[in-house]
Design a protein around this motif. Structure first.
Motif, PDB file in Angstrom:
ATOM      1  N   LYS A   4       0.826  -1.211   0.000  1.00  0.00           N
ATOM      2  CA  LYS A   4       0.000   0.000   0.000  1.00  0.00           C
ATOM      3  C   LYS A   4       0.861   1.262   0.000  1.00  0.00           C
ATOM      4  O   LYS A   4       0.590   2.210  -0.734  1.00  0.00           O
ATOM      5  CB  LYS A   4      -0.914  -0.019   1.226  1.00  0.00           C
ATOM      6  N   THR A   5       1.912   1.274   0.801  1.00  0.00           N
ATOM      7  CA  THR A   5       2.783   2.448   0.879  1.00  0.00           C
ATOM      8  C   THR A   5       3.433   2.732  -0.464  1.00  0.00           C
ATOM      9  O   THR A   5       3.477   3.879  -0.917  1.00  0.00           O
ATOM     10  CB  THR A   5       3.865   2.237   1.954  1.00  0.00           C
ATOM     11  N   TYR A   6       3.928   1.685  -1.122  1.00  0.00           N
ATOM     12  CA  TYR A   6       4.567   1.848  -2.420  1.00  0.00           C
ATOM     13  C   TYR A   6       3.578   2.399  -3.448  1.00  0.00           C
ATOM     14  O   TYR A   6       3.892   3.347  -4.170  1.00  0.00           O
ATOM     15  CB  TYR A   6       5.137   0.510  -2.895  1.00  0.00           C
ATOM     16  N   LEU A   7       2.405   1.807  -3.526  1.00  0.00           N
ATOM     17  CA  LEU A   7       1.416   2.236  -4.514  1.00  0.00           C
ATOM     18  C   LEU A   7       0.975   3.679  -4.268  1.00  0.00           C
ATOM     19  O   LEU A   7       0.822   4.457  -5.211  1.00  0.00           O
ATOM     20  CB  LEU A   7       0.206   1.304  -4.489  1.00  0.00           C
ATOM     21  N   THR A   8       0.782   4.029  -3.017  1.00  0.00           N
ATOM     22  CA  THR A   8       0.370   5.390  -2.677  1.00  0.00           C
ATOM     23  C   THR A   8       1.456   6.391  -3.034  1.00  0.00           C
ATOM     24  O   THR A   8       1.178   7.472  -3.577  1.00  0.00           O
ATOM     25  CB  THR A   8       0.030   5.487  -1.179  1.00  0.00           C
ATOM     26  N   GLN A  10       3.790   6.040  -5.347  1.00  0.00           N
ATOM     27  CA  GLN A  10       3.870   6.128  -6.805  1.00  0.00           C
ATOM     28  C   GLN A  10       2.730   6.984  -7.357  1.00  0.00           C
ATOM     29  O   GLN A  10       2.942   7.803  -8.258  1.00  0.00           O
ATOM     30  CB  GLN A  10       3.841   4.727  -7.434  1.00  0.00           C
ATOM     31  N   ALA A  11       1.540   6.814  -6.817  1.00  0.00           N
ATOM     32  CA  ALA A  11       0.398   7.624  -7.258  1.00  0.00           C
ATOM     33  C   ALA A  11       0.649   9.100  -6.979  1.00  0.00           C
ATOM     34  O   ALA A  11       0.370   9.966  -7.813  1.00  0.00           O
ATOM     35  CB  ALA A  11      -0.879   7.151  -6.572  1.00  0.00           C
ATOM     36  N   SER A  12       1.208   9.391  -5.820  1.00  0.00           N
ATOM     37  CA  SER A  12       1.507  10.767  -5.449  1.00  0.00           C
ATOM     38  C   SER A  12       2.529  11.392  -6.403  1.00  0.00           C
ATOM     39  O   SER A  12       2.387  12.554  -6.809  1.00  0.00           O
ATOM     40  CB  SER A  12       2.034  10.802  -4.014  1.00  0.00           C
ATOM     41  N   LEU A  13       3.541  10.623  -6.765  1.00  0.00           N
ATOM     42  CA  LEU A  13       4.543  11.122  -7.714  1.00  0.00           C
ATOM     43  C   LEU A  13       3.928  11.389  -9.086  1.00  0.00           C
ATOM     44  O   LEU A  13       4.256  12.394  -9.736  1.00  0.00           O
ATOM     45  CB  LEU A  13       5.691  10.124  -7.835  1.00  0.00           C
ATOM     46  N   LEU A  14       3.040  10.522  -9.524  1.00  0.00           N
ATOM     47  CA  LEU A  14       2.391  10.734 -10.819  1.00  0.00           C
ATOM     48  C   LEU A  14       1.541  12.001 -10.818  1.00  0.00           C
ATOM     49  O   LEU A  14       1.519  12.749 -11.797  1.00  0.00           O
ATOM     50  CB  LEU A  14       1.545   9.521 -11.202  1.00  0.00           C
ATOM     51  N   VAL A  15       0.840  12.247  -9.717  1.00  0.00           N
ATOM     52  CA  VAL A  15       0.032  13.470  -9.607  1.00  0.00           C
ATOM     53  C   VAL A  15       0.950  14.692  -9.645  1.00  0.00           C
ATOM     54  O   VAL A  15       0.660  15.688 -10.321  1.00  0.00           O
ATOM     55  CB  VAL A  15      -0.816  13.456  -8.315  1.00  0.00           C
ATOM     56  N   LYS A  16       2.081  14.601  -8.944  1.00  0.00           N
ATOM     57  CA  LYS A  16       3.042  15.709  -8.936  1.00  0.00           C
ATOM     58  C   LYS A  16       3.549  15.991 -10.352  1.00  0.00           C
ATOM     59  O   LYS A  16       3.595  17.144 -10.782  1.00  0.00           O
ATOM     60  CB  LYS A  16       4.211  15.357  -8.020  1.00  0.00           C
ATOM     61  N   PHE A  17       3.911  14.935 -11.080  1.00  0.00           N
ATOM     62  CA  PHE A  17       4.375  15.116 -12.452  1.00  0.00           C
ATOM     63  C   PHE A  17       3.261  15.669 -13.343  1.00  0.00           C
ATOM     64  O   PHE A  17       3.511  16.505 -14.206  1.00  0.00           O
ATOM     65  CB  PHE A  17       4.901  13.812 -13.026  1.00  0.00           C
ATOM     66  N   ALA A  18       2.048  15.198 -13.145  1.00  0.00           N
ATOM     67  CA  ALA A  18       0.922  15.664 -13.959  1.00  0.00           C
ATOM     68  C   ALA A  18       0.696  17.158 -13.779  1.00  0.00           C
ATOM     69  O   ALA A  18       0.339  17.857 -14.729  1.00  0.00           O
ATOM     70  CB  ALA A  18      -0.342  14.886 -13.593  1.00  0.00           C
ATOM     71  N   LYS A  19       0.931  17.652 -12.564  1.00  0.00           N
ATOM     72  CA  LYS A  19       0.723  19.078 -12.291  1.00  0.00           C
ATOM     73  C   LYS A  19       1.826  19.948 -12.882  1.00  0.00           C
ATOM     74  O   LYS A  19       1.614  21.142 -13.095  1.00  0.00           O
ATOM     75  CB  LYS A  19       0.629  19.310 -10.781  1.00  0.00           C
ATOM     76  N   THR A  20       2.992  19.356 -13.129  1.00  0.00           N
ATOM     77  CA  THR A  20       4.109  20.164 -13.631  1.00  0.00           C
ATOM     78  C   THR A  20       4.194  20.225 -15.150  1.00  0.00           C
ATOM     79  O   THR A  20       4.886  21.085 -15.675  1.00  0.00           O
ATOM     80  CB  THR A  20       5.457  19.630 -13.090  1.00  0.00           C
ATOM     81  N   THR A  21       3.514  19.333 -15.842  1.00  0.00           N
ATOM     82  CA  THR A  21       3.606  19.325 -17.308  1.00  0.00           C
ATOM     83  C   THR A  21       2.603  20.288 -17.937  1.00  0.00           C
ATOM     84  O   THR A  21       1.525  20.521 -17.394  1.00  0.00           O
ATOM     85  CB  THR A  21       3.403  17.901 -17.881  1.00  0.00           C
ATOM     86  N   ALA A  34      -2.421   7.407 -11.901  1.00  0.00           N
ATOM     87  CA  ALA A  34      -2.386   7.654 -10.458  1.00  0.00           C
ATOM     88  C   ALA A  34      -3.675   7.159  -9.796  1.00  0.00           C
ATOM     89  O   ALA A  34      -3.644   6.552  -8.722  1.00  0.00           O
ATOM     90  CB  ALA A  34      -2.188   9.146 -10.172  1.00  0.00           C
ATOM     91  N   ALA A  35      -4.798   7.383 -10.447  1.00  0.00           N
ATOM     92  CA  ALA A  35      -6.079   6.913  -9.922  1.00  0.00           C
ATOM     93  C   ALA A  35      -6.121   5.386  -9.879  1.00  0.00           C
ATOM     94  O   ALA A  35      -6.636   4.797  -8.918  1.00  0.00           O
ATOM     95  CB  ALA A  35      -7.229   7.454 -10.760  1.00  0.00           C
ATOM     96  N   ASP A  36      -5.567   4.751 -10.903  1.00  0.00           N
ATOM     97  CA  ASP A  36      -5.500   3.286 -10.918  1.00  0.00           C
ATOM     98  C   ASP A  36      -4.675   2.761  -9.744  1.00  0.00           C
ATOM     99  O   ASP A  36      -5.080   1.822  -9.054  1.00  0.00           O
ATOM    100  CB  ASP A  36      -4.889   2.779 -12.227  1.00  0.00           C
ATOM    101  N   LEU A  37      -3.513   3.370  -9.538  1.00  0.00           N
ATOM    102  CA  LEU A  37      -2.648   2.931  -8.436  1.00  0.00           C
ATOM    103  C   LEU A  37      -3.318   3.163  -7.084  1.00  0.00           C
ATOM    104  O   LEU A  37      -3.250   2.325  -6.189  1.00  0.00           O
ATOM    105  CB  LEU A  37      -1.304   3.667  -8.489  1.00  0.00           C
ATOM    106  N   LYS A  38      -3.984   4.301  -6.943  1.00  0.00           N
ATOM    107  CA  LYS A  38      -4.665   4.618  -5.685  1.00  0.00           C
ATOM    108  C   LYS A  38      -5.783   3.618  -5.413  1.00  0.00           C
ATOM    109  O   LYS A  38      -5.978   3.177  -4.278  1.00  0.00           O
ATOM    110  CB  LYS A  38      -5.218   6.044  -5.745  1.00  0.00           C
ATOM    111  N   SER A  39      -6.512   3.230  -6.457  1.00  0.00           N
ATOM    112  CA  SER A  39      -7.600   2.271  -6.260  1.00  0.00           C
ATOM    113  C   SER A  39      -7.055   0.886  -5.893  1.00  0.00           C
ATOM    114  O   SER A  39      -7.700   0.138  -5.172  1.00  0.00           O
ATOM    115  CB  SER A  39      -8.487   2.186  -7.501  1.00  0.00           C
ATOM    116  N   GLN A  40      -5.862   0.563  -6.365  1.00  0.00           N
ATOM    117  CA  GLN A  40      -5.234  -0.704  -5.973  1.00  0.00           C
ATOM    118  C   GLN A  40      -4.802  -0.663  -4.520  1.00  0.00           C
ATOM    119  O   GLN A  40      -4.852  -1.667  -3.813  1.00  0.00           O
ATOM    120  CB  GLN A  40      -4.005  -0.988  -6.844  1.00  0.00           C
ATOM    121  N   ALA A  41      -4.362   0.505  -4.061  1.00  0.00           N
ATOM    122  CA  ALA A  41      -3.870   0.642  -2.691  1.00  0.00           C
ATOM    123  C   ALA A  41      -4.998   0.740  -1.674  1.00  0.00           C
ATOM    124  O   ALA A  41      -4.857   0.273  -0.543  1.00  0.00           O
ATOM    125  CB  ALA A  41      -2.978   1.877  -2.578  1.00  0.00           C
ATOM    126  N   ASP A  42      -6.139   1.322  -2.053  1.00  0.00           N
ATOM    127  CA  ASP A  42      -7.221   1.564  -1.100  1.00  0.00           C
ATOM    128  C   ASP A  42      -7.742   0.317  -0.381  1.00  0.00           C
ATOM    129  O   ASP A  42      -7.933   0.359   0.825  1.00  0.00           O
ATOM    130  CB  ASP A  42      -8.375   2.310  -1.769  1.00  0.00           C
TER     131      ASP A  42
END
Length: 65
Positions: A4-8, A10-21, A34-42
């Motif tokens: 769960k920690t890893y997936l969360t 990774q999702a956070s990093l993807l959101v960060k990258f999405a906001k910078t592009t 990121a949403a896919d990874l978050k749903s796997q972790a939830d």
């Protein structure tokens, strides 16, 4: 299986990258992933659920013998 920690994280990093592009298509794809990874972790339980040997005292982590 990934934790769960890893997936969360990774999702956070993807959101960060999405906001910078400035590429809206790339941003949408990153957010989707990121949403896919978050749903796997939830549904995963949090905390440490590692197995302990039967002779380990859970209060202090030492053997009971």
């Amino acid at each position: 299986m990934l934790g769960k920690t890893y997936l969360t994280k990774q999702a956070s990093l993807l959101v960060k990258f999405a906001k910078t592009t400035s590429d809206s298509e790339l941003s949408a794809k990153l957010m989707s992933k990121a949403a896919d990874l978050k749903s796997q972790a939830d549904p995963m339980p949090g905390g440490d659920h590692s197995l302990r040997a039967p002779d380990v005292d859970p209060d202090n982590g030492t053997g009971t013998a």
